[in-house]
Structures are given as C-alpha cells and as structure tokens.
Design a protein around this motif. Structure first.
Motif, mmCIF file in Angstrom:
data_model
loop_
_atom_site.group_PDB
_atom_site.id
_atom_site.type_symbol
_atom_site.label_atom_id
_atom_site.label_comp_id
_atom_site.label_asym_id
_atom_site.label_seq_id
_atom_site.Cartn_x
_atom_site.Cartn_y
_atom_site.Cartn_z
ATOM 1 N N GLU A 105 8.165 2.376 8.418
ATOM 2 C CA GLU A 105 6.919 3.041 8.035
ATOM 3 C C GLU A 105 6.915 3.235 6.533
ATOM 4 O OE1 GLU A 105 5.564 5.856 11.719
ATOM 5 O OE2 GLU A 105 6.923 6.716 10.260
ATOM 6 N N SER A 106 5.736 3.106 5.955
ATOM 7 C CA SER A 106 5.584 3.391 4.527
ATOM 8 C C SER A 106 4.173 3.915 4.289
ATOM 9 C CB SER A 106 5.852 2.147 3.679
ATOM 10 O OG SER A 106 4.855 1.185 3.886
ATOM 11 N N TYR A 107 4.003 4.553 3.152
ATOM 12 C CA TYR A 107 2.688 5.070 2.786
ATOM 13 C C TYR A 107 1.903 3.997 2.057
ATOM 14 C CZ TYR A 107 4.167 9.656 4.249
ATOM 15 O OH TYR A 107 4.587 10.699 5.009
ATOM 16 N N HIS A 108 0.601 3.977 2.333
ATOM 17 C CA HIS A 108 -0.289 3.011 1.696
ATOM 18 C C HIS A 108 -1.432 3.746 1.020
ATOM 19 C CE1 HIS A 108 0.833 -0.979 3.610
ATOM 20 N NE2 HIS A 108 1.714 -0.110 4.054
ATOM 21 N N LEU A 109 -1.754 3.321 -0.184
ATOM 22 C CA LEU A 109 -2.958 3.773 -0.857
ATOM 23 C C LEU A 109 -4.038 2.772 -0.470
ATOM 24 C CD1 LEU A 109 -4.584 5.489 -2.854
ATOM 25 C CD2 LEU A 109 -3.645 4.066 -4.699
ATOM 26 N N GLU A 110 -5.024 3.237 0.262
ATOM 27 C CA GLU A 110 -6.118 2.390 0.731
ATOM 28 C C GLU A 110 -7.336 2.656 -0.153
ATOM 29 O OE1 GLU A 110 -6.096 0.461 3.723
ATOM 30 O OE2 GLU A 110 -4.025 0.960 4.215
ATOM 31 N N ILE A 111 -7.892 1.588 -0.712
ATOM 32 C CA ILE A 111 -9.038 1.715 -1.617
ATOM 33 C C ILE A 111 -10.120 0.737 -1.178
ATOM 34 C CG2 ILE A 111 -9.827 1.414 -3.996
ATOM 35 C CD1 ILE A 111 -7.019 2.113 -4.922
ATOM 36 N N TYR B 263 -8.426 -2.864 -0.318
ATOM 37 C CA TYR B 263 -7.084 -3.057 -0.862
ATOM 38 C C TYR B 263 -6.160 -2.034 -0.209
ATOM 39 C CZ TYR B 263 -9.541 -5.876 -4.253
ATOM 40 O OH TYR B 263 -10.330 -6.824 -4.830
ATOM 41 N N SER B 264 -5.077 -2.533 0.374
ATOM 42 C CA SER B 264 -4.075 -1.682 0.982
ATOM 43 C C SER B 264 -2.785 -1.881 0.194
ATOM 44 C CB SER B 264 -3.883 -2.062 2.449
ATOM 45 O OG SER B 264 -2.884 -1.255 3.029
ATOM 46 N N ILE B 265 -2.406 -0.874 -0.576
ATOM 47 C CA ILE B 265 -1.256 -0.960 -1.477
ATOM 48 C C ILE B 265 -0.073 -0.270 -0.819
ATOM 49 C CG2 ILE B 265 -0.392 -0.392 -3.775
ATOM 50 C CD1 ILE B 265 -3.502 -0.007 -4.479
ATOM 51 N N ASP B 266 0.944 -1.058 -0.479
ATOM 52 C CA ASP B 266 2.164 -0.513 0.109
ATOM 53 C C ASP B 266 2.932 0.206 -1.003
ATOM 54 O OD1 ASP B 266 4.579 0.036 1.354
ATOM 55 O OD2 ASP B 266 4.825 -1.979 2.176
ATOM 56 N N LEU B 267 3.102 1.509 -0.865
ATOM 57 C CA LEU B 267 3.744 2.322 -1.902
ATOM 58 C C LEU B 267 5.265 2.362 -1.765
ATOM 59 C CD1 LEU B 267 1.182 5.262 -2.016
ATOM 60 C CD2 LEU B 267 1.362 3.321 -3.583
ATOM 61 N N GLN B 268 5.822 1.516 -0.919
ATOM 62 C CA GLN B 268 7.277 1.477 -0.757
ATOM 63 C C GLN B 268 7.921 1.172 -2.107
ATOM 64 O OE1 GLN B 268 8.827 -1.723 1.606
ATOM 65 N NE2 GLN B 268 10.748 -0.678 1.954
ATOM 66 N N GLY B 269 8.893 1.976 -2.479
ATOM 67 C CA GLY B 269 9.601 1.782 -3.741
ATOM 68 C C GLY B 269 8.943 2.454 -4.935
ATOM 69 N N ILE B 270 7.763 3.025 -4.752
ATOM 70 C CA ILE B 270 7.083 3.718 -5.851
ATOM 71 C C ILE B 270 7.384 5.203 -5.731
ATOM 72 C CG2 ILE B 270 4.832 4.306 -6.830
ATOM 73 C CD1 ILE B 270 3.880 1.540 -5.911
ATOM 74 N N PRO B 271 7.912 5.829 -6.796
ATOM 75 C CA PRO B 271 8.246 7.260 -6.712
ATOM 76 C C PRO B 271 7.012 8.131 -6.490
ATOM 77 C CG PRO B 271 8.797 6.346 -8.882
ATOM 78 C CD PRO B 271 8.204 5.252 -8.082
ATOM 79 N N LEU B 272 7.194 9.199 -5.742
ATOM 80 C CA LEU B 272 6.098 10.114 -5.438
ATOM 81 C C LEU B 272 5.705 10.968 -6.648
ATOM 82 C CD1 LEU B 272 4.183 11.352 -3.357
ATOM 83 C CD2 LEU B 272 6.016 12.896 -2.700
ATOM 84 N N ALA B 273 6.663 11.319 -7.487
ATOM 85 C CA ALA B 273 6.409 12.223 -8.616
ATOM 86 C C ALA B 273 5.231 11.782 -9.506
ATOM 87 C CB ALA B 273 7.674 12.414 -9.445
ATOM 88 N N PRO B 274 5.135 10.516 -9.909
ATOM 89 C CA PRO B 274 3.971 10.134 -10.724
ATOM 90 C C PRO B 274 2.644 10.304 -9.992
ATOM 91 C CG PRO B 274 5.650 8.422 -10.824
ATOM 92 C CD PRO B 274 6.089 9.422 -9.792
ATOM 93 N N LEU B 275 2.643 10.080 -8.672
ATOM 94 C CA LEU B 275 1.403 10.246 -7.909
ATOM 95 C C LEU B 275 0.915 11.692 -7.918
ATOM 96 C CD1 LEU B 275 1.998 7.890 -4.879
ATOM 97 C CD2 LEU B 275 0.106 7.778 -6.481
ATOM 98 N N ASN B 276 1.848 12.646 -8.015
ATOM 99 C CA ASN B 276 1.461 14.061 -8.077
ATOM 100 C C ASN B 276 0.588 14.373 -9.282
ATOM 101 O OD1 ASN B 276 2.575 15.181 -5.766
ATOM 102 N ND2 ASN B 276 4.566 15.508 -6.734
ATOM 103 N N HIS B 277 0.746 13.606 -10.348
ATOM 104 C CA HIS B 277 0.021 13.883 -11.595
ATOM 105 C C HIS B 277 -0.997 12.809 -11.938
ATOM 106 C CE1 HIS B 277 2.856 17.124 -12.271
ATOM 107 N NE2 HIS B 277 3.809 16.276 -11.929
#
Length: 170
Positions: free
Chosen positions: A82-88, A143-157
């Motif tokens: 399972e991974s998180y996806h940013l869907e746009i 667009y479905s962007i698989d966020l696997q490997g992308i740190p969560l911290a930058p997304l917070n800001h």
C-alpha cells in the motif's frame, strides 16, 4: 393492524432516509478515506486549474512474469503493498518538455513549494510511478502520483506543486 405496521415501517424508512441522506450523497473518495488537499498546481511554470485533488491510500503491485521455452510453462512473482497517492484532476494536460539530459527522458519532475515560493522538495519520478489518463473527449486529465519514497514532512508545508513530463515533443 397490518396497514398500521406497514405505515409505521414506511414512516421509519422515510425518516431514516431523510436524516441520513447526507451519508448517501457522500462521494467514493470520502468513503475510501481520502484526504482533500488544497494545493495550487503548475506544470513547467504554466498554471493549471485543479478540478479535484486528494490524497488516498491505494494498493499497488509489483510483478515479474517470465516463460520458459524449454519447459513450456510460464511463471510469475507478485508482490503487493500500500502507498499514498496524490490524485489530481485538471482540465488542461500537463506540460511535456524535451530534456537535454538523456537520463531525464521518460521521467516526471515533481517539486513542492511553500507559501513563500521556496522549493521544499524536488524529485524525478519514473514513468511507472505516475499514472496519467484522460476522459474520451480530453476535457479532463487524471494524474495519480505514487508518493512512495517521498518524505511526508515537505507535504506538511506544501502550498504549491509543479509537475511535468520529460518526453518527446510532437
């Protein structure tokens, strides 16, 4: 007597429907636990209007299928995660840019910016990590962007996202 019971049941069902109609109108992304995001978007610096956006957990798979002419059979290896996806969803397709560096070709570039325009994170993603599609008349692009490997911290800001594709121009 039976008529009174049927009337009571109908009143109960009608009342339940009226008070729970908000739950019935809930969209699928909400039911799947998606988190609405409020990013602005550009593609190679060109502003894009977002129709819909959210982050949702999705199932993924890795598979390796081979066959053997010697033994006359096929075999495969599968792995699920399972991974998180940013869907746009946007109304105009994202930019395609020809890269001067061959190693960038057929990859996506994804950048996150804060509210002051400071770049928080930048990465190149392989084509398989972003699924792009559109409806039949090309008025909506998904667009479905698989966020696997992308740190969560930058997304917070993150306030703004820039995403484009290194491919061949027609």
């Amino acid at each position: 007597m039976i008529l009174k019971k049927l009337t009571a049941i109908l009143i109960f069902l009608s009342t339940t429907y009226l008070f729970n109609s908000e739950l019935l109108a809930q969209n699928l992304s909400d039911k799947l636990g998606a988190l609405q995001t409020e990013f602005s978007l550009s593609s190679y610096g060109q502003t894009r209007e977002i129709v819909e956006q959210f982050i949702v957990k999705r199932a993924e798979k890795i598979e390796n299928v081979s066959s053997s002419a010697t033994f006359g059979y096929a075999y495969g290896l599968g792995l699920g995660y399972e991974s998180y996806h940013l869907e746009i969803v946007v109304s105009r397709k994202l930019e395609v840019v020809e890269s001067e560096m061959k190693k960038d070709q057929w990859n996506w570039e994804l950048s996150f910016f804060d509210k002051d325009g400071k770049k928080l994170y930048n990465t190149k993603l392989p084509n398989k990590q972003i699924k792009a599609s559109s409806n039949s008349d090309k008025t909506l692009h998904y667009y479905s962007i698989d966020l696997q490997g992308i740190p969560l911290a930058p997304l917070n800001h993150t306030q703004h996202v820039d995403l484009f594709y290194y491919g061949k121009l027609d």
